[in-house]
Enzyme design. Structure first.
Site, PDB file in Angstrom:
ATOM      1  N   HIS A   1      45.190  41.532  40.848  1.00 26.42           N
ATOM      2  CA  HIS A   1      46.094  42.673  40.728  1.00 26.42           C
ATOM      3  C   HIS A   1      47.148  42.686  41.835  1.00 26.42           C
ATOM      4  O   HIS A   1      46.884  42.252  42.953  1.00 26.42           O
ATOM      5  CB  HIS A   1      45.309  43.991  40.830  1.00 26.42           C
ATOM      6  CG  HIS A   1      44.213  44.116  39.829  1.00 26.42           C
ATOM      7  ND1 HIS A   1      43.072  44.835  40.080  1.00 26.42           N
ATOM      8  CD2 HIS A   1      44.076  43.630  38.574  1.00 26.42           C
ATOM      9  CE1 HIS A   1      42.277  44.789  39.023  1.00 26.42           C
ATOM     10  NE2 HIS A   1      42.862  44.055  38.100  1.00 26.42           N
TER      11      HIS A   1
ATOM     12  N   ASP B   1      42.107  43.089  32.651  1.00 26.50           N
ATOM     13  CA  ASP B   1      41.979  41.787  33.302  1.00 26.50           C
ATOM     14  C   ASP B   1      41.818  40.664  32.285  1.00 26.50           C
ATOM     15  O   ASP B   1      42.324  39.560  32.486  1.00 26.50           O
ATOM     16  CB  ASP B   1      40.815  41.801  34.294  1.00 26.50           C
ATOM     17  CG  ASP B   1      41.093  42.699  35.491  1.00 26.50           C
ATOM     18  OD1 ASP B   1      42.253  43.121  35.684  1.00 26.50           O
ATOM     19  OD2 ASP B   1      40.145  42.984  36.242  1.00 26.50           O
TER      20      ASP B   1
ATOM     21  N   TYR C   1      39.004  49.818  50.459  1.00 25.91           N
ATOM     22  CA  TYR C   1      40.265  49.261  50.915  1.00 25.91           C
ATOM     23  C   TYR C   1      41.297  50.348  51.158  1.00 25.91           C
ATOM     24  O   TYR C   1      41.333  51.361  50.498  1.00 25.91           O
ATOM     25  CB  TYR C   1      40.801  48.188  49.969  1.00 25.91           C
ATOM     26  CG  TYR C   1      41.023  48.584  48.530  1.00 25.91           C
ATOM     27  CD1 TYR C   1      42.302  48.780  48.032  1.00 25.91           C
ATOM     28  CD2 TYR C   1      39.949  48.726  47.652  1.00 25.91           C
ATOM     29  CE1 TYR C   1      42.512  49.106  46.700  1.00 25.91           C
ATOM     30  CE2 TYR C   1      40.150  49.050  46.322  1.00 25.91           C
ATOM     31  CZ  TYR C   1      41.440  49.240  45.857  1.00 25.91           C
ATOM     32  OH  TYR C   1      41.644  49.570  44.532  1.00 25.91           O
TER      33      TYR C   1
ATOM     34  N   LYS D   1      47.003  45.548  51.859  1.00 26.47           N
ATOM     35  CA  LYS D   1      45.629  46.043  51.728  1.00 26.47           C
ATOM     36  C   LYS D   1      44.765  45.537  52.877  1.00 26.47           C
ATOM     37  O   LYS D   1      44.836  44.362  53.244  1.00 26.47           O
ATOM     38  CB  LYS D   1      44.994  45.566  50.417  1.00 26.47           C
ATOM     39  CG  LYS D   1      45.672  46.096  49.174  1.00 26.47           C
ATOM     40  CD  LYS D   1      45.017  45.540  47.914  1.00 26.47           C
ATOM     41  CE  LYS D   1      45.703  46.084  46.667  1.00 26.47           C
ATOM     42  NZ  LYS D   1      45.128  45.511  45.440  1.00 26.47           N
TER      43      LYS D   1
END
Length: 181
Positions: free
Chosen positions: A62, A168, A131, A71
């Site tokens: 992603h 996905d 995250y 991130k």
């Protein structure tokens, strides 16, 4: 905290300092001033996320083409193979990937600057993945690249087919993906 080198120089593997005894442990998971001093990255995090997944769940790859997110990722329960792919066309490592085992045991964190696709597969019975992001989630700008793209040839270390979301499973091939300048 110490920063370890990776095959892609802008990806930073971070080992926090742990203080432990027979009662347990303490670690500082993030300190803005120390992070900036050690990484040279002056970042502002705006969102924290937490996901839980079972063994063989694969999330990714992603990224957001607009409002790209840096991130800082870590695992607080279980273990994952965490993968980053450089999508910055101007980078000497464009199209290269790097993977790292992150776990509750090793306490390692990975810093991915904006311009990378990100994914992970769960290696333990389950994993809790945390995250921090430098920009807000913007579903209209989210893009996904196939986890099994032959041009990327990522070694996920899987012996069974992963469990994927519909998004996905229908992801774009790397050669067709929107990338960063």
């Amino acid at each position: 905290m110490r920063v370890l080198p990776t095959p892609i120089p802008d990806l930073l593997l971070i080992e926090p300092r742990l203080f432990g005894d027979d009662r347990g442990f303490f670690m500082e998971s993030f300190n803005e001033a120390r992070f900036a001093a050690l990484t040279g990255c002056d970042v502002r995090f705006v969102q924290d996320n937490h996901s839980r997944s079972s063994r063989h769940v694969l999330r990714g790859l992603h990224y957001q083409i607009r409002q790209p997110q840096g991130k800082l990722v870590r695992v607080v329960a279980g273990e994952v193979l965490d993968v980053a792919v450089d999508l910055r066309r101007s980078s000497p490592t464009f199209g290269r990937w790097a993977g790292f085992r992150l776990s509750a045991e090793n306490h390692r964190q990975l810093w991915l600057p904006p311009g990378f696709a990100h994914g992970f597969v769960v290696l333990s019975p389950s994993a809790d993945f945390l995250y921090k992001t430098t920009d807000y989630y913007a579903p209209e700008h989210e893009r996904t690249i196939r986890w099994d793209d032959p041009d990327l040839a990522i070694d996920w270390g899987l012996s069974v087919a992963p469990a994927l979301s519909g998004k996905d499973a229908a992801a774009a091939w790397f050669r067709d993906a929107e990338v960063f300048p």
